[in-house]
Scaffold this motif. Structure first.
Motif, short mmCIF file in Angstrom:
data_model
loop_
_atom_site.label_atom_id
_atom_site.label_comp_id
_atom_site.label_asym_id
_atom_site.label_seq_id
_atom_site.Cartn_x
_atom_site.Cartn_y
_atom_site.Cartn_z
N LEU A 1 53.84 -48.75 15.54
CA LEU A 1 55.22 -49.22 15.66
C LEU A 1 55.77 -49.68 14.31
O LEU A 1 56.92 -49.41 13.98
CB LEU A 1 55.32 -50.34 16.70
N ALA A 2 54.94 -50.35 13.52
CA ALA A 2 55.37 -50.78 12.18
C ALA A 2 55.69 -49.58 11.30
O ALA A 2 56.64 -49.61 10.51
CB ALA A 2 54.31 -51.66 11.53
N SER A 3 54.91 -48.52 11.43
CA SER A 3 55.18 -47.29 10.67
C SER A 3 56.52 -46.69 11.05
O SER A 3 57.28 -46.23 10.20
CB SER A 3 54.07 -46.26 10.90
N ARG B 1 45.66 -55.70 6.26
CA ARG B 1 44.59 -56.16 7.14
C ARG B 1 44.79 -55.54 8.52
O ARG B 1 45.90 -55.55 9.05
CB ARG B 1 44.62 -57.68 7.24
N LEU B 2 43.73 -55.00 9.10
CA LEU B 2 43.80 -54.33 10.40
C LEU B 2 43.01 -55.12 11.44
O LEU B 2 41.89 -55.56 11.19
CB LEU B 2 43.22 -52.92 10.30
N ASP B 3 43.59 -55.24 12.62
CA ASP B 3 42.91 -55.88 13.75
C ASP B 3 42.06 -54.81 14.45
O ASP B 3 42.56 -54.01 15.23
CB ASP B 3 43.93 -56.46 14.71
N THR B 4 40.77 -54.79 14.13
CA THR B 4 39.84 -53.88 14.81
C THR B 4 38.82 -54.67 15.61
O THR B 4 37.81 -54.11 16.04
CB THR B 4 39.15 -52.95 13.78
N ASP B 5 39.08 -55.96 15.83
CA ASP B 5 38.23 -56.84 16.63
C ASP B 5 38.45 -56.51 18.11
O ASP B 5 39.59 -56.40 18.56
CB ASP B 5 38.61 -58.30 16.35
N MET B 6 37.39 -56.35 18.87
CA MET B 6 37.52 -56.03 20.30
C MET B 6 38.25 -57.13 21.07
O MET B 6 38.86 -56.86 22.10
CB MET B 6 36.14 -55.77 20.92
N GLY C 1 40.69 -58.90 19.63
CA GLY C 1 42.00 -59.00 19.00
C GLY C 1 42.04 -60.18 18.04
O GLY C 1 41.16 -61.05 18.04
N ARG C 2 43.04 -60.18 17.18
CA ARG C 2 43.26 -61.29 16.26
C ARG C 2 44.74 -61.37 15.93
O ARG C 2 45.42 -60.35 15.84
CB ARG C 2 42.38 -61.15 15.02
N ALA C 3 45.20 -62.59 15.73
CA ALA C 3 46.63 -62.83 15.54
C ALA C 3 47.11 -62.57 14.12
O ALA C 3 48.31 -62.43 13.90
CB ALA C 3 46.95 -64.27 15.95
N ASP C 4 46.19 -62.50 13.15
CA ASP C 4 46.60 -62.39 11.75
C ASP C 4 46.56 -60.97 11.21
O ASP C 4 46.56 -60.76 10.00
CB ASP C 4 45.73 -63.30 10.88
N ALA C 5 46.53 -59.98 12.09
CA ALA C 5 46.48 -58.59 11.64
C ALA C 5 47.13 -57.69 12.69
O ALA C 5 47.22 -58.06 13.87
CB ALA C 5 45.03 -58.16 11.41
N PHE C 6 47.58 -56.52 12.25
CA PHE C 6 48.17 -55.54 13.17
C PHE C 6 47.06 -54.74 13.83
O PHE C 6 46.15 -54.24 13.15
CB PHE C 6 49.06 -54.57 12.39
N ASN C 7 47.14 -54.56 15.17
CA ASN C 7 46.21 -53.66 15.84
C ASN C 7 46.74 -52.23 15.68
O ASN C 7 47.86 -52.03 15.17
CB ASN C 7 45.98 -54.07 17.30
N HIS D 1 35.21 -58.23 13.09
CA HIS D 1 36.51 -58.84 13.37
C HIS D 1 37.68 -58.12 12.71
O HIS D 1 38.82 -58.38 13.07
CB HIS D 1 36.50 -60.31 12.94
N GLY D 2 37.42 -57.29 11.75
CA GLY D 2 38.55 -56.64 11.11
C GLY D 2 38.20 -55.63 10.06
O GLY D 2 37.04 -55.48 9.66
N SER D 3 39.23 -54.96 9.61
CA SER D 3 39.12 -53.91 8.61
C SER D 3 40.30 -54.03 7.67
O SER D 3 41.21 -54.84 7.89
CB SER D 3 39.12 -52.54 9.29
N VAL D 4 40.29 -53.22 6.62
CA VAL D 4 41.41 -53.20 5.68
C VAL D 4 41.73 -51.76 5.33
O VAL D 4 40.83 -50.93 5.19
CB VAL D 4 41.11 -54.06 4.41
N ALA D 5 43.03 -51.46 5.23
CA ALA D 5 43.48 -50.14 4.80
C ALA D 5 44.11 -50.30 3.42
O ALA D 5 44.83 -51.27 3.17
CB ALA D 5 44.49 -49.56 5.78
#
Length: 134
Positions: free
Chosen positions: A45-47, A26-31, A33-39, A14-18
């Motif tokens: 875009l945030a960068s 917190r990274l959205d790496t869930d296939m 998707g998840r609302a509490d992390a950036f994909n 469901h996710g990863s962390v950088a």
């Protein structure tokens, strides 16, 4: 030359962390998707937004540009085949009493000296404007 390093780790399906320095994202790496992390596309875009704001922080004292705040609104358009961002549009909203020509000078500095801005503008269509907050 400067070097930047991060470490990213898969937590579960469901996710990863950088991590870098003392920070973690917190990274959205869930296939699904998840609302509490950036994909990954949102992280890109945030960068860019961070690059623009940091560019303003760097240029404003040099230009003696007075401002009270900044907002960056971004829209990225992704194509599926091959998967890539084909267009990034932005609006930088600056809360300032400076003249329009000074706002354009600040915008020129953001476009000219931003690492992420320059990297993305050489890889995709990157267009937008800097405007005064109404």
């Amino acid at each position: 030359m400067l070097e930047h390093t991060i470490q990213a780790t898969r937590i579960d399906e469901h996710g990863s962390v950088a991590r870098c320095k003392d920070a973690a994202i917190r990274l959205d790496t869930d296939m699904d998707g998840r609302a509490d992390a950036f994909n990954p596309a949102e992280m890109l875009l945030a960068s860019l937004a961070a690059c623009m704001i940091k560019g303003i922080e760097r240029a404003a004292p040099l230009l003696k540009f007075a401002f009270r705040g900044v907002e960056v609104h971004l829209r990225g358009v992704r194509e599926d085949s091959p998967p890539r961002m084909v267009l990034v549009e932005y609006e930088i909203i600056v809360d300032t009493d400076e003249h329009d020509r000074r706002i354009e000078l600040l915008h020129k500095n953001v476009r000219k000296y931003g690492t992420i801005f320059n990297t993305l503008s050489s890889a995709t269509v990157l267009s937008g404007q800097m405007v005064r907050k109404l």
